[in-house]
Scaffold this active site. Structure first.
Site, PDB file in Angstrom:
ATOM      1  N   ARG A   1       9.237  45.335  62.961  1.00 54.88           N
ATOM      2  CA  ARG A   1      10.270  44.354  62.630  1.00 54.88           C
ATOM      3  C   ARG A   1       9.918  43.692  61.313  1.00 54.88           C
ATOM      4  O   ARG A   1       8.766  43.267  61.131  1.00 54.88           O
ATOM      5  CB  ARG A   1      10.334  43.262  63.700  1.00 54.88           C
TER       6      ARG A   1
ATOM      7  N   CYS B   1      17.997  48.401  59.413  1.00 54.65           N
ATOM      8  CA  CYS B   1      17.824  49.438  60.443  1.00 54.65           C
ATOM      9  C   CYS B   1      18.980  49.549  61.421  1.00 54.65           C
ATOM     10  O   CYS B   1      19.588  50.618  61.530  1.00 54.65           O
ATOM     11  CB  CYS B   1      16.540  49.176  61.217  1.00 54.65           C
TER      12      CYS B   1
HETATM   13  C1  UDX Z   1      14.466  46.499  63.826  1.00 55.69           C
HETATM   14  C2  UDX Z   1      13.682  46.902  65.080  1.00 55.69           C
HETATM   15  O1  UDX Z   1      13.390  45.745  65.870  1.00 55.69           O
HETATM   16  C3  UDX Z   1      12.435  47.641  64.700  1.00 55.69           C
HETATM   17  O2  UDX Z   1      11.729  48.073  65.863  1.00 55.69           O
HETATM   18  C4  UDX Z   1      12.913  48.835  63.897  1.00 55.69           C
HETATM   19  O3  UDX Z   1      12.030  49.819  63.720  1.00 55.69           O
HETATM   20  C5  UDX Z   1      13.569  48.353  62.611  1.00 55.69           C
HETATM   21  O4  UDX Z   1      14.713  47.612  63.012  1.00 55.69           O
HETATM   22  P1  UDX Z   1      14.418  44.514  62.057  1.00 55.69           P
HETATM   23  O5  UDX Z   1      15.705  45.086  61.551  1.00 55.69           O
HETATM   24  O6  UDX Z   1      13.360  44.177  61.072  1.00 55.69           O
HETATM   25  O7  UDX Z   1      13.728  45.505  63.117  1.00 55.69           O
HETATM   26  O8  UDX Z   1      14.746  43.148  62.814  1.00 55.69           O
HETATM   27  P2  UDX Z   1      15.016  42.674  64.305  1.00 55.69           P
HETATM   28  O9  UDX Z   1      14.096  41.564  64.612  1.00 55.69           O
HETATM   29  O10 UDX Z   1      15.044  43.789  65.254  1.00 55.69           O
HETATM   30  O11 UDX Z   1      16.482  42.045  64.162  1.00 55.69           O
HETATM   31  C6  UDX Z   1      17.610  42.822  63.795  1.00 55.69           C
HETATM   32  C7  UDX Z   1      18.869  41.992  63.774  1.00 55.69           C
HETATM   33  O12 UDX Z   1      19.239  41.598  65.085  1.00 55.69           O
HETATM   34  C8  UDX Z   1      18.765  40.701  62.966  1.00 55.69           C
HETATM   35  O13 UDX Z   1      19.961  40.509  62.249  1.00 55.69           O
HETATM   36  C9  UDX Z   1      18.588  39.634  64.024  1.00 55.69           C
HETATM   37  O14 UDX Z   1      19.045  38.366  63.610  1.00 55.69           O
HETATM   38  C10 UDX Z   1      19.444  40.205  65.143  1.00 55.69           C
HETATM   39  N1  UDX Z   1      19.045  39.723  66.473  1.00 55.69           N
HETATM   40  C11 UDX Z   1      17.854  40.115  67.001  1.00 55.69           C
HETATM   41  C12 UDX Z   1      19.910  38.906  67.199  1.00 55.69           C
HETATM   42  O15 UDX Z   1      21.004  38.549  66.734  1.00 55.69           O
HETATM   43  N2  UDX Z   1      19.542  38.524  68.451  1.00 55.69           N
HETATM   44  C13 UDX Z   1      18.363  38.892  69.014  1.00 55.69           C
HETATM   45  O16 UDX Z   1      18.107  38.510  70.168  1.00 55.69           O
HETATM   46  C14 UDX Z   1      17.490  39.703  68.270  1.00 55.69           C
END
Ligand code: UDX
Length: 433
Positions: free
Chosen positions: A154, A263
């Site tokens: 992440r 991602c």
């Molecule tokens: C993600 C995956 O978690 C990681 O394992 C993968 O390999 C790459 O993509 P990342 O994109 O860095 O990681 O962020 P992440 O923390 O997963 O959040 C993604 C999106 O979802 C963000 O916009 C975040 O705000 C949103 N999100 C996440 C929510 O809206 N609610 C949540 O409960 C969790």
């Protein structure tokens, strides 16, 4: 072990620095000489907490170096990782694999015949087969082993995710390659993370299925939040109440303005395309994508309603631009959609983000960027919290109220408790409660 990482972007750099920290000797190779010379000066191309220190330490101790010369770096490496970008291809949404294939060809030309080639980039099912075909064709007589080893990092928490993974996935049926991969990850095995040894195609699919499931989980709670607003229930309570069920789990149940980043949007799209092409469409993920896209736009409407139905000529303060905290990444960030929507509706936008200001300057040339949260809200009719940076969780609300034209807060991440804010005399709108 001697490892070469091809691609000094987000994944290559974090993985390379962490492998070096395990004690391996790592060379990160990139075509871009400016990137390499910046890295040699200790300048990181991305903001990731702890990365600069980790890189500096391992460079100093002689285990990590940077180079543009793949031929030299690949020659005696035992494992060569492909960690180049796989952007969405313009026009059809498939992952663009041209960088992966070019890297495979180049690696094969220079690699030691015993070296294993490992794909870390997120690639559709079957890419490993093609990488193997390309590598073997480029060096007739050499039977390169090609492994899939997806990353689950992440942004903002990548070093922790790398060093304390929930699991490590290694996709190859070749026993020698499995042994090399085990050696590479051995320093982690003290903590005993499960290692999933599987075939290459299943490994490639695990990565997409994991990201699609997480995107689905977020979208699920976002829709439940919308329903909660209609029926007067509190989504935070629902998330807690269902998350305590071990079969569901409490993570990724935070409602918000929709998922963004480099991602989830890209990977869900690529998976949907793969599934359509294979004649087994993933209708549930298609729906996740369209619900999420529509959601980002709907957030604009919420702000307009909070302003009494019009934002024409009104000053709006946006706190948080990055798609999530602890990163400077604006890719697919909900803030972009919201700002465009509000600007088209005639609003004057002031924004502040703790890390994303340099990228915001380029991407959002028509908005005003403030130096901090307080100068951002001065004279604003509404304050919109778009990204849940820690520094926005403890704002001096008294000061904010005095600075604003109207005491109205739209909190798209539910970082405040409604009662606290009402008691301070604000009008407060959040998500699903
Ligand atoms: C993600 C995956 O978690 C990681 O394992 C993968 O390999 C790459 O993509 P990342 O994109 O860095 O990681 O962020 P992440 O923390 O997963 O959040 C993604 C999106 O979802 C963000 O916009 C975040 O705000 C949103 N999100 C996440 C929510 O809206 N609610 C949540 O409960 C969790």
């Amino acid at each position: 072990m001697k490892i070469t990482m091809v691609g000094a972007g987000y994944v290559g750099l974090v993985s390379g620095a962490c492998f070096a920290d395990f004690g391996h000797r790592v060379t990160c190779v990139d075509h871009d000489p400016l990137r390499i010379s910046a890295l040699e000066r200790g300048e990181m191309p991305i903001y990731e907490p702890g990365l600069d220190l980790l890189v500096a330490k391992n460079v100093k101790e002689g285990r990590l170096r940077f180079s543009t010369d793949l031929a030299e770096a690949a020659r005696d490496a035992e494992a060569i990782f492909i960690a180049v970008g796989t952007p969405s291809r313009r026009g059809d949404g498939h992952a663009d694999l041209s960088f992966v294939y070019a890297a495979a060809k180049e690696i094969a030309a220079f690699a030691h015949p015993e070296a294993i080639i490992v794909t870390k980039s997120t690639v559709p099912v079957g890419t490993g087969d093609e990488v193997e075909r390309i590598a073997r064709a480029a060096r007739p007589g050499v039977e390169f082993a090609v492994v899939s080893n997806p990353e689950f990092l992440r942004e903002g928490a990548a070093i922790g995710d790398f060093k304390r993974p929930d699991r490590i996935v290694i996709g190859t049926l070749d026993q020698r390659a499995r042994d090399v991969m085990y050696e590479i990850y051995r320093p982690l095995t003290l903590n005993e993370p499960p290692i999933v040894f599987t075939d290459r195609r299943s490994s490639e699919m695990i990565k997409y299925a994991a990201n699609a499931f997480l995107a689905l989980k977020i979208t699920f709670i976002n829709e439940i939040a919308d329903l909660c607003e209609k029926i007067n229930a509190d989504v935070q309570q629902i998330a807690r109440g269902i998350g305590l069920d071990n079969r569901i789990g409490s993570k990724f149940l935070h409602p918000g303005p929709g998922f963004g980043g480099s991602c989830f949007p890209k990977d869900t799209q690529a998976l949907v395309k793969t599934a359509q092409d294979a004649g087994a469409p993933l209708r549930i993920i298609e729906t996740v994508m369209s619900v999420n896209d529509a959601r980002k736009m709907k957030m604009t409407e919420r702000v307009i309603q909070a302003c009494g139905g019009s934002v024409q000529n009104k000053k709006i303060a946006i706190l948080g631009l990055a798609f999530k905290p602890n990163t400077d990444d604006l890719r697919e960030a909900p803030a972009l959609e919201i700002i465009n929507g509000l600007s088209s509706a005639g609003a004057r936008i002031f924004a502040y983000d703790p890390q994303a200001m340099p990228s915001a300057k380029k991407l959002l040339p028509n908005i005003e960027l403030a130096d901090d949260a307080y100068s951002c809200v001065r004279g604003a009719e509404v304050l919109v919290i778009v990204t849940e940076w820690d520094e926005f969780r403890a704002l001096d609300l008294d000061r904010i109220k005095k600075l604003m034209q109207q005491p109205v807060i739209v909190d798209l991440r539910n970082i405040y408790r409604p009662k606290e804010i009402f008691d301070q005399g604000f009008k407060y709108f959040s998500i699903g409660r």
